[in-house]
Motif scaffolding. Sequence first.
Motif, PDB file in Angstrom:
ATOM      1  N   PHE A   1      47.214  25.372  50.476  1.00 26.62           N
ATOM      2  CA  PHE A   1      46.751  24.365  50.971  1.00 26.62           C
ATOM      3  C   PHE A   1      44.735  24.543  51.080  1.00 26.62           C
ATOM      4  O   PHE A   1      44.528  25.645  51.169  1.00 26.62           O
ATOM      5  N   GLY A   2      44.211  23.258  51.028  1.00 21.90           N
ATOM      6  CA  GLY A   2      43.045  23.425  51.003  1.00 21.90           C
ATOM      7  C   GLY A   2      42.263  22.381  51.805  1.00 21.90           C
ATOM      8  O   GLY A   2      42.769  21.495  52.220  1.00 21.90           O
TER       9      GLY A   2
ATOM     10  N   ASN B   1      44.060  20.075  43.003  1.00 22.57           N
ATOM     11  CA  ASN B   1      45.257  20.672  42.717  1.00 22.57           C
ATOM     12  C   ASN B   1      44.696  22.311  42.620  1.00 22.57           C
ATOM     13  O   ASN B   1      43.493  22.541  42.574  1.00 22.57           O
ATOM     14  N   ALA B   2      45.791  22.764  42.471  1.00 21.16           N
ATOM     15  CA  ALA B   2      45.752  24.464  42.400  1.00 21.16           C
ATOM     16  C   ALA B   2      44.791  24.907  41.246  1.00 21.16           C
ATOM     17  O   ALA B   2      44.125  25.803  41.214  1.00 21.16           O
ATOM     18  N   ALA B   3      45.407  24.159  40.069  1.00 15.60           N
ATOM     19  CA  ALA B   3      44.374  24.385  38.821  1.00 15.60           C
ATOM     20  C   ALA B   3      42.865  24.020  38.898  1.00 15.60           C
ATOM     21  O   ALA B   3      42.263  24.918  38.203  1.00 15.60           O
ATOM     22  N   GLU B   4      42.636  23.040  39.325  1.00 21.44           N
ATOM     23  CA  GLU B   4      41.083  22.782  39.549  1.00 21.44           C
ATOM     24  C   GLU B   4      40.411  23.637  40.451  1.00 21.44           C
ATOM     25  O   GLU B   4      39.283  24.048  40.216  1.00 21.44           O
ATOM     26  N   PHE B   5      41.120  24.136  41.385  1.00 20.40           N
ATOM     27  CA  PHE B   5      40.708  25.089  42.593  1.00 20.40           C
ATOM     28  C   PHE B   5      40.378  26.353  41.837  1.00 20.40           C
ATOM     29  O   PHE B   5      39.416  27.076  41.832  1.00 20.40           O
ATOM     30  N   ALA B   6      41.582  26.880  41.021  1.00 21.22           N
ATOM     31  CA  ALA B   6      41.367  28.259  40.194  1.00 21.22           C
ATOM     32  C   ALA B   6      40.024  28.075  39.216  1.00 21.22           C
ATOM     33  O   ALA B   6      39.137  29.155  39.032  1.00 21.22           O
TER      34      ALA B   6
ATOM     35  N   HIS C   1      33.090  33.441  46.104  1.00 18.70           N
ATOM     36  CA  HIS C   1      32.465  32.570  46.884  1.00 18.70           C
ATOM     37  C   HIS C   1      33.701  31.705  47.887  1.00 18.70           C
ATOM     38  O   HIS C   1      33.052  31.262  48.909  1.00 18.70           O
ATOM     39  N   PHE C   2      34.476  31.449  47.445  1.00 17.71           N
ATOM     40  CA  PHE C   2      35.694  30.831  48.130  1.00 17.71           C
ATOM     41  C   PHE C   2      36.543  31.649  49.037  1.00 17.71           C
ATOM     42  O   PHE C   2      36.914  32.882  48.512  1.00 17.71           O
ATOM     43  N   THR C   3      37.043  31.124  50.066  1.00 23.74           N
ATOM     44  CA  THR C   3      37.788  31.886  51.014  1.00 23.74           C
ATOM     45  C   THR C   3      39.359  31.727  51.302  1.00 23.74           C
ATOM     46  O   THR C   3      39.669  30.294  50.959  1.00 23.74           O
ATOM     47  N   TYR C   4      40.117  32.570  51.543  1.00 25.77           N
ATOM     48  CA  TYR C   4      41.484  32.202  51.892  1.00 25.77           C
ATOM     49  C   TYR C   4      41.756  33.013  53.236  1.00 25.77           C
ATOM     50  O   TYR C   4      41.404  34.191  53.341  1.00 25.77           O
TER      51      TYR C   4
ATOM     52  N   VAL D   1      47.203  36.154  39.133  1.00 23.27           N
ATOM     53  CA  VAL D   1      47.689  35.318  38.173  1.00 23.27           C
ATOM     54  C   VAL D   1      46.653  34.416  37.333  1.00 23.27           C
ATOM     55  O   VAL D   1      46.641  34.184  36.136  1.00 23.27           O
ATOM     56  N   THR D   2      45.760  34.095  38.246  1.00 20.20           N
ATOM     57  CA  THR D   2      44.708  33.117  37.979  1.00 20.20           C
ATOM     58  C   THR D   2      43.593  33.628  37.300  1.00 20.20           C
ATOM     59  O   THR D   2      42.399  33.224  36.836  1.00 20.20           O
ATOM     60  N   GLY D   3      43.236  35.023  37.754  1.00 16.67           N
ATOM     61  CA  GLY D   3      42.154  35.807  37.347  1.00 16.67           C
ATOM     62  C   GLY D   3      41.041  35.307  38.288  1.00 16.67           C
ATOM     63  O   GLY D   3      39.779  35.422  37.649  1.00 16.67           O
ATOM     64  N   THR D   4      41.157  34.856  39.394  1.00 18.45           N
ATOM     65  CA  THR D   4      39.960  34.442  40.332  1.00 18.45           C
ATOM     66  C   THR D   4      39.661  35.621  41.163  1.00 18.45           C
ATOM     67  O   THR D   4      40.606  36.577  41.384  1.00 18.45           O
ATOM     68  N   GLN D   5      38.741  35.495  41.982  1.00 21.62           N
ATOM     69  CA  GLN D   5      38.177  36.418  42.925  1.00 21.62           C
ATOM     70  C   GLN D   5      37.814  35.758  44.316  1.00 21.62           C
ATOM     71  O   GLN D   5      36.816  35.087  44.253  1.00 21.62           O
ATOM     72  N   LEU D   6      38.847  35.747  45.211  1.00 25.28           N
ATOM     73  CA  LEU D   6      38.475  35.087  46.373  1.00 25.28           C
ATOM     74  C   LEU D   6      38.243  36.007  47.566  1.00 25.28           C
ATOM     75  O   LEU D   6      38.390  37.263  47.403  1.00 25.28           O
ATOM     76  N   THR D   7      37.920  35.653  48.949  1.00 21.96           N
ATOM     77  CA  THR D   7      37.458  36.295  49.739  1.00 21.96           C
ATOM     78  C   THR D   7      38.503  36.406  50.807  1.00 21.96           C
ATOM     79  O   THR D   7      38.492  35.183  51.260  1.00 21.96           O
ATOM     80  N   HIS D   8      39.036  37.339  51.352  1.00 17.98           N
ATOM     81  CA  HIS D   8      40.158  37.310  52.218  1.00 17.98           C
ATOM     82  C   HIS D   8      39.943  37.265  53.472  1.00 17.98           C
ATOM     83  O   HIS D   8      38.706  38.145  53.909  1.00 17.98           O
ATOM     84  N   VAL D   9      40.264  36.251  54.569  1.00 16.94           N
ATOM     85  CA  VAL D   9      39.774  36.143  55.800  1.00 16.94           C
ATOM     86  C   VAL D   9      41.058  36.382  56.527  1.00 16.94           C
ATOM     87  O   VAL D   9      41.716  35.424  56.767  1.00 16.94           O
ATOM     88  N   PRO D  10      41.294  37.744  57.202  1.00 13.57           N
ATOM     89  CA  PRO D  10      42.497  37.805  57.817  1.00 13.57           C
ATOM     90  C   PRO D  10      42.561  37.566  59.236  1.00 13.57           C
ATOM     91  O   PRO D  10      41.350  37.586  60.033  1.00 13.57           O
TER      92      PRO D  10
END
Length: 338
Positions: A145-146, A154-159, A168-171, A190-199
């Motif tokens: 969800f975004g 969609n997820a592909a555009e987000f990737a 830069h982007f967080t989850y 799977v997508t080769g992205t780098q997100l910032t985790h916010v627990p």
Amino acid sequence: MHEDHRNLHHRMVRAAPEGLTRRALLGAAGAALAAPALAQTDWPTRSIRLIVPFAPGGSSDVLARLIQPGLGAALGQPIVVENRSGAGSMLGTEAVARAPADGYTLLLADLPYTIVPALQARMPYDVEKDLVPVAMVGVAPLLIFGHPSLPVRNAAEFAALAKAQPGHFTYGSGGVGAASHMMGELFQAVTGTQLTHVPYRGGGPAIQDLAAGNINTVFVTVASAAPQLSSGQIRGLGVMAAERMRSHPDIPTFREQGIDLIAEHWWGLLAPAGTPVPVIDKIAAAMPAVLAAPDMTPRLEALAVIARPDGPAAFGQRIREDLVRYRDIARSRGITAQ
């Protein structure tokens, strides 16, 4: 015939009163040897504990209480739901692992059953040796969800967007090691992205912060985010399932978008290792009818759960595959329990 069986036969022959026929002797010996098997087929003769390793009110607790009356009726004895939360589900799971293997104590496990061992250096039980699969209850597709402010549909555009701006982007997630955390790690791998985790301390606060625009994405089930999704505060970008959801056919699957990732949250029954096979088979045989009851379908749909009464073999295969999957992702991305 095993040695103990021969000894039993000889003892009965020696102790037989004079005049007792050989046929009667053999019949008595056979009845004695068959007693344990008959006792198993008589199961259950008293109430059965169904331990939920989480606090009341969560999805596992709700599902346990949904199947409680139907399963009890099918088995002919009441099912008593008992919540034993703590230690990330390990407290309740250990209670079942240490319980007598007589069919009177069951566990309602879910996806974290296969995630927790990937993160813990030491476990109070062995998930592959101390418990055995009995029957699945259901599955729920996981989604990304975004926030609507993201310039993607969609997820592909987000990737693609995330690849262009690493970190830069967080989850958000329900905490380190939560299913929502591991889904985010799978997505990145799977997508080769780098997100910032916010627990967060639970999935609820993460969803609320997503709706408020404080984070960019979360990876959870529809049931976890239903109010915010229906109000338009968040947007479904992709479903990690083989097919689109009947309840939300407008959200495309990951595979439709060229992302090879399928992941489901699941729930199922397990028992202490050594539980008699006839007992396990009896429970597994009852589950399809329990889940197909007319009043069950709308209740499951309200939770976005799909009935999946797989038996011990298929359920066991799922557990083994998920154990490997989450151990691999935890090892490759350096995730450990905190």
